[in-house]
Enzyme design. Structure first.
Site: not given
Ligand code: SER
Length: 320
Positions: A9-10, A12, A38, A55, A143
């Site tokens: 993820g380098g 990002g 990206r 990944i 998430y």
């Molecule tokens: N920055 C992240 C998000 O908003 C939270 O870890 O999804």
């Protein structure tokens, strides 16, 4: 001996700046940047080795780890909270299967791993001010679900297989180089970009929303410092709470207006309001301070000054 580090993820938001910092500290050839689709900035491509991989492809990951003799992985590839709610299965696939692949490769090759968790592990039913390190973790987003499961996986791989994996619960990260990829805390970055570009911003959370945030240099230092800490100083392999600076959206807008007179903000909350409301206003991070010396260095005003300076420079150079 050169430490051979790989940043997954380098390209990002965090990975791109971590790559520059690690290359500055340890030499440009010591850090392999792994990207997906990206396109990396030229600075990133020119300043050291770069490869692409999905990944979810463990074979490819292993091949690169062997070829570059990798000893440390910073695994930062993730689908963030906003995008994750649009396609929860995809978020699970990338975040969990990606992490398992990294942990498996780490187990096989005795690699040290950094993997970030998040404020998103918390949900509505825990204290929202000074949220403790150990409390109820019932997130409301996919998430957040992947971050809780990921923390447990890290802890499991450490206990069961001795994998040296280290983790922190980051708050929202504010930075001026690479945009975040679709999180709930993105408004705290976008407000600066839009102030510099148009002197106005339409915000997707309301003015009373308070979340913990952190400026990128502190975020990078935390990752590098926890990786440098002696293994036996770490009392947990779950994510360490890291508090940064907490402020409401209205306070943030005021901060911006001071540096950009006439700045106008409108509030049009969307689905991310509910997500923001479920996250802490601030976290208790004494464990990180006690175990490996964590300390936040950037306050609100200094951060805002630096954001404006960097973004105005980029605007003048035509790279914004
Ligand atoms: N920055 C992240 C998000 O908003 C939270 O870890 O999804």
């Amino acid at each position: 001996m050169v430490t051979r580090t790989m940043i997954v993820g380098g390209t990002g938001q965090i990975g791109s700046e971590l790559a520059h910092e690690l290359r500055r500290r340890f030499g440009k050839d010591s850090v392999l940047v792994l990207g997906h689709s990206r396109r990396p900035s030229e600075g990133l491509m020119d300043s050291g080795p770069y490869e692409t991989a999905d990944i979810r492809d463990r074979e490819r990951l292993l091949e690169l780890v062997v070829r570059y003799d990798i000893q440390e992985i910073y695994h930062l590839a993730a689908v963030l909270s906003g995008v994750g709610e649009k396609d929860p299965q995809f978020a699970w696939d990338i975040n969990i299967n990606g992490l398992i692949n990294v942990l498996e490769v780490a187990r096989e090759r005795a690699i040290k791993v950094f993997w970030p968790s998040s404020i998103a592990v918390f949900g509505n039913n825990c204290p929202h001010v000074d949220t403790p390190q150990d409390t109820v973790l019932q997130p409301t987003t996919m998430y957040g679900v992947t971050k809780v499961a990921g923390e447990l996986l890290c802890e499991y791989y450490h206990r069961r297989y001795g994998v040296d994996v280290r983790s922190v619960r980051y708050p929202g990260i504010i930075s001026a180089e690479t945009l975040p990829g679709g999180g709930t805390t993105d408004y705290a970055v976008a407000i600066f970009y839009e102030a510099v570009r148009r002197n106005q911003y339409t915000c997707f959370v309301n003015k009373d929303t308070v979340l913990p945030m952190m400026y990128m240099p502190d975020c990078i230092n935390a990752a590098i410092d926890i990786m440098a800490a002696p293994s036996d100083s770490l009392s947990t392999r779950l994510g360490y709470n890291l508090n940064g600076i907490s402020f409401s959206t209205a306070e943030l807008a005021e901060l911006v207006r001071k540096r950009s007179p006439g700045f106008a903000i409108r509030y049009e909350p969307d689905f991310r309001q509910t997500i923001a409301d479920s996250w802490p206003d601030s976290m208790d991070d004494y464990r990180a301070t006690e175990d490996w010396g964590w300390k936040v260095e950037w306050g609100l005003d200094r951060m805002a000054d630096d954001m404006f300076a960097k973004l105005r420079r980029r605007l003048a150079a035509g790279t914004l």
